[in-house]
Every structure is written in structure tokens, then in C-alpha cells.
Design an enzyme around this catalytic site. Structure first.
Site, short mmCIF file in Angstrom:
data_model
loop_
_atom_site.label_atom_id
_atom_site.label_comp_id
_atom_site.label_asym_id
_atom_site.label_seq_id
_atom_site.Cartn_x
_atom_site.Cartn_y
_atom_site.Cartn_z
N PHE A 1 -6.47 18.61 -55.47
CA PHE A 1 -6.01 17.22 -55.31
C PHE A 1 -5.28 16.68 -56.55
O PHE A 1 -4.95 15.51 -56.59
CB PHE A 1 -7.20 16.30 -55.01
CG PHE A 1 -7.84 16.54 -53.67
CD1 PHE A 1 -7.12 16.39 -52.50
CD2 PHE A 1 -9.19 16.88 -53.58
CE1 PHE A 1 -7.71 16.59 -51.26
CE2 PHE A 1 -9.79 17.08 -52.35
CZ PHE A 1 -9.05 16.94 -51.18
N HIS B 1 -12.98 29.53 -63.60
CA HIS B 1 -13.82 28.44 -63.08
C HIS B 1 -15.26 28.63 -63.49
O HIS B 1 -15.66 29.73 -63.88
CB HIS B 1 -13.76 28.40 -61.54
CG HIS B 1 -12.53 27.73 -61.01
ND1 HIS B 1 -11.37 28.42 -60.74
CD2 HIS B 1 -12.27 26.43 -60.69
CE1 HIS B 1 -10.45 27.59 -60.29
NE2 HIS B 1 -10.96 26.37 -60.24
N ALA C 1 -6.08 20.32 -48.72
CA ALA C 1 -5.55 20.57 -50.07
C ALA C 1 -6.54 21.38 -50.88
O ALA C 1 -7.71 21.01 -50.99
CB ALA C 1 -5.26 19.25 -50.78
N LYS D 1 -18.99 28.48 -58.84
CA LYS D 1 -17.96 28.45 -57.80
C LYS D 1 -18.15 29.63 -56.85
O LYS D 1 -18.32 30.77 -57.27
CB LYS D 1 -16.56 28.48 -58.42
CG LYS D 1 -15.46 28.31 -57.39
CD LYS D 1 -14.13 27.96 -58.02
CE LYS D 1 -13.01 27.90 -57.01
NZ LYS D 1 -13.18 26.85 -55.99
N1 LIG Z 1 -9.45 20.26 -53.41
C1 LIG Z 1 -9.84 20.08 -54.69
O1 LIG Z 1 -9.13 19.47 -55.52
C2 LIG Z 1 -11.18 20.60 -55.11
C3 LIG Z 1 -11.65 20.40 -56.42
C4 LIG Z 1 -12.90 20.86 -56.76
C5 LIG Z 1 -13.68 21.54 -55.83
N2 LIG Z 1 -13.18 21.76 -54.58
C6 LIG Z 1 -13.95 22.45 -53.53
O2 LIG Z 1 -14.84 21.50 -53.00
C7 LIG Z 1 -16.02 22.18 -52.55
C8 LIG Z 1 -17.24 21.55 -53.23
O3 LIG Z 1 -17.19 21.77 -54.63
P1 LIG Z 1 -18.38 21.33 -55.57
O4 LIG Z 1 -18.09 21.87 -56.92
O5 LIG Z 1 -18.63 19.86 -55.40
O6 LIG Z 1 -19.59 22.18 -54.91
P2 LIG Z 1 -21.14 21.86 -54.86
O7 LIG Z 1 -21.55 21.09 -56.08
O8 LIG Z 1 -21.81 23.16 -54.58
O9 LIG Z 1 -21.30 20.89 -53.58
C9 LIG Z 1 -21.29 21.36 -52.27
C10 LIG Z 1 -21.78 20.27 -51.36
O10 LIG Z 1 -21.80 20.75 -50.00
C11 LIG Z 1 -23.05 20.39 -49.41
N3 LIG Z 1 -23.49 21.29 -48.33
C12 LIG Z 1 -23.70 22.62 -48.39
N4 LIG Z 1 -24.14 23.07 -47.20
C13 LIG Z 1 -24.21 21.99 -46.37
C14 LIG Z 1 -24.57 21.78 -45.01
N5 LIG Z 1 -24.97 22.81 -44.27
N6 LIG Z 1 -24.49 20.54 -44.50
C15 LIG Z 1 -24.09 19.47 -45.25
N7 LIG Z 1 -23.74 19.59 -46.56
C16 LIG Z 1 -23.79 20.84 -47.11
C17 LIG Z 1 -24.02 20.48 -50.57
O11 LIG Z 1 -25.21 19.79 -50.21
P3 LIG Z 1 -26.62 20.20 -50.90
O12 LIG Z 1 -26.54 19.61 -52.26
O13 LIG Z 1 -27.61 19.55 -49.99
O14 LIG Z 1 -26.67 21.70 -50.88
C18 LIG Z 1 -23.21 19.79 -51.66
O15 LIG Z 1 -23.26 18.39 -51.49
C19 LIG Z 1 -15.82 23.66 -52.89
O16 LIG Z 1 -15.30 24.33 -51.76
C20 LIG Z 1 -14.78 23.60 -54.01
O17 LIG Z 1 -14.02 24.79 -54.11
C21 LIG Z 1 -11.96 21.28 -54.20
#
Ligand SMILES: NC(=O)c1ccc[n+]([C@@H]2O[C@H](COP(=O)([O-])OP(=O)(O)OC[C@H]3O[C@@H](n4cnc5c(N)ncnc54)[C@H](OP(=O)(O)O)[C@@H]3O)[C@@H](O)[C@H]2O)c1
Length: 240
Positions: free
Chosen positions: A106, A137, A103, A141
Site C-alpha cells: 500500500f 522481511h 495490493a 512473515k
Molecule cells: N499490502 C500491504 O501493504 C501489506 C503490508 C504489510 C503486510 N501485508 C500482509 O498483510 C497480512 C497480515 O500481515 P501482519 O504482519 O499484520 O500479520 P499478522 O500479525 O500475523 O496478522 C494476521 C492477522 O490475521 C488474523 N487471522 C489469522 N487467521 C484467521 C482466521 N482464521 N480468522 C480471522 N482472522 C485470522 C490473525 O488473527 P489472530 O491474531 O487471532 O491469529 C491476525 O489478526 C500478511 O499477508 C502480510 O503479508 C500487506
């Protein structure tokens, strides 16, 4: 008790999911595995369900490990956005082995918006209105257009989603705004969704993960939010 694995646990979404589980779901869900950058992803496979809120290449890496293992797999809720086709192929392979729900958003509000667009975009097209999406955003992002904008493009034009004009703005700390305007010759109609709080995504991810643990073990297709909402509809109607 549902044993949950969290990929992306230290990020904006991951942190929120963890605290929401502790505050509202701790009697039914326990986070038993999470991976930081550089950690092994293997422990995530010894859970009931994994929520992914990391990055597509990281989730693709976990999916490859799971496909190799092929047996006794958890279910997967994939929330990362910005998928390249070469990363996404392994998600489809994984869906043949265990229930996987993907998704881009969500929240129930965005799901409702995409359903409205599916129903009414053909009428706007007949009336010669031109659809345009504007999404905003936060500046951190990584992907543009957002996964949600791509979903809305598909709702408006399932055959030619890329032809829907879409503008992305990355600035400040905007959680997520999506606006769809249909431009006519002498007027315009706008439908919009404004996320006021990231917890709408976190709560949605948790609810979907709970639901997925109850899904039949073999689904043979990648599930989406429509499968989740459809099942709620039949539940509330008492249809089995
Ligand atoms: N579906 C939905 O409703 C929804 C809503 C919001 C966001 N999203 C998506 O969810 C994703 C995360 O968003 P966010 O705002 O939370 O981003 P974020 O704050 O940048 O978090 C990304 C996470 O991924 C981890 N990560 C990166 N590289 C990694 C690796 N090699 N191994 C393990 N973990 C790793 C990061 O760990 P570190 O801290 O160690 O770098 C961090 O915990 C994005 O793709 C965003 O577009 C989806």
C-alpha cells in the site's frame, strides 16, 4: 461516516490501522466490525468497506460468503499476500459483484519503484543487464517471495515474472526492504525501497479504502494501486 470492517484486526497491520483511524481518521471512519480467529465473518459483510490484512485463505473464505450473498456487499481492499491460484479465483468472482482492490503493497514509494521498473526494464534488457531482486522481511512473515517482490517481478518482466532471480531473507524484525539490481558486464545499478515504519502501509490501506467507497459500484475487474494513483492524477489535473 464510512463504516469499516477489518479482517486481521489483531495482527501487526490490523492493530496499526485501528490506532491510525482513532488518531487521524475518526471524524470520517468508524471500525464497526472485525473478526478474530474463530469468529463469524458475516458481520464484516454489513459494512461499507472491508480492509483485509489477514491471510489469503481467510480472505478467500470471506469472499466466498460474499459471493454467495451477491447483493448489498461492501467494497473490499485486499492486502493479504501469498495467494495460491485456487484461493485467488474467488477474489476475481467477487470483483464482478462489487469493487475490489488488491495490493501487495500500500505504500506510494513501492508503487513509484514499480512504475520506474516498468519504464526502464526494457532498456536494461536491451543493454543486456540481468535483474535480480533481494527482499528482506521480519522472521514472522509467512510468504516468500513477498507479494511486493512478485509485483516487482511483473513490472520487470510481465510475460515471464518467475524468471527474475529473487532472493528472500527472513530475519529479525525487518519491516520490508526490496532491492532490484541490474547486473551488467562491468557495472551494476541498484534501485531500492526501505520501509522505515509499518504505518506507510496502514495509512495507504486507509486512503485506498476511503477512495474505494467513492468508486463506481460495478467495476467488473479487480482494481490495483495503479487505478488509485491514476485517479489521483486526473483529480489533481482537474479532469473529470
Ligand atoms: N499490502 C500491504 O501493504 C501489506 C503490508 C504489510 C503486510 N501485508 C500482509 O498483510 C497480512 C497480515 O500481515 P501482519 O504482519 O499484520 O500479520 P499478522 O500479525 O500475523 O496478522 C494476521 C492477522 O490475521 C488474523 N487471522 C489469522 N487467521 C484467521 C482466521 N482464521 N480468522 C480471522 N482472522 C485470522 C490473525 O488473527 P489472530 O491474531 O487471532 O491469529 C491476525 O489478526 C500478511 O499477508 C502480510 O503479508 C500487506
Amino acid at each position: 461516516m464510512i463504516r469499516l470492517g477489518l479482517l486481521g484486526a489483531t495482527g501487526r497491520m490490523g492493530t496499526l490501522i485501528t490506532s491510525l483511524i482513532q488518531s487521524e481518521f475518526k471524524s470520517e471512519i468508524e471500525v464497526v466490525a472485525f473478526a478474530r480467529k474463530g469468529d463469524s465473518l458475516e458481520p464484516l459483510l454489513s459494512t461499507d468497506v472491508v480492509i483485509d490484512v489477514s491471510l489469503p485463505p481467510v480472505m478467500a473464505q470471506l469472499a466466498s460468503l460474499a459471493v454467495k450473498r451477491a447483493k448489498n456487499l461492501p467494497r473490499f481492499v485486499v492486502g493479504s499476500t501469498g495467494w495460491a491460484p485456487e484461493d485467488y479465483a474467488v477474489i476475481e468472482s467477487l470483483s464482478q459483484l462489487t469493487p475490489v482492490l488488491v495490493a501487495s503493497n500500500f505504500s506510494s514509494g513501492v508503487f513509484a519503484l514499480s512504475m520506474i521498473l516498468k519504464d526502464y526494464a526494457p532498456l536494461f534488457k536491451k543493454l543486456e543487464y540481468t535483474p535480480v531482486i533481494i527482499e528482506r522481511h521480519h522472521c514472522h512473515k509467512k510468504d516468500a517471495p513477498s507479494g511486493t517482490a512478485r509485483t516487482l517481478q511483473k513490472s520487470i518482466s510481465p510475460q515471464n515474472p518467475d524468471q527474475i532471480q529473487t532472493q528472500s531473507i527472513r530475519a529479525g524484525e525487518v519491516i520490508g526492504d526490496h532491492e532490484v539490481t541490474f547486473f551488467g558486464a562491468g557495472d551494476q545499478i541498484t534501485l531500492s525501497h526501505h520501509a522505515q515504519d509499518r504505518s506507510i502501509f496502514a495509512r495507504g490501506a486507509i486512503q485506498v479504502a476511503k477512495w474505494l467507497t467513492q468508486a463506481p459500484p460495478q467495476t467488473n475487474k479487480t482494481l490495483g494501486m495503479s487505478d488509485y494513483f491514476e485517479s489521483l492524477k486526473t483529480e489533481s489535473l482537474g479532469v473529470s
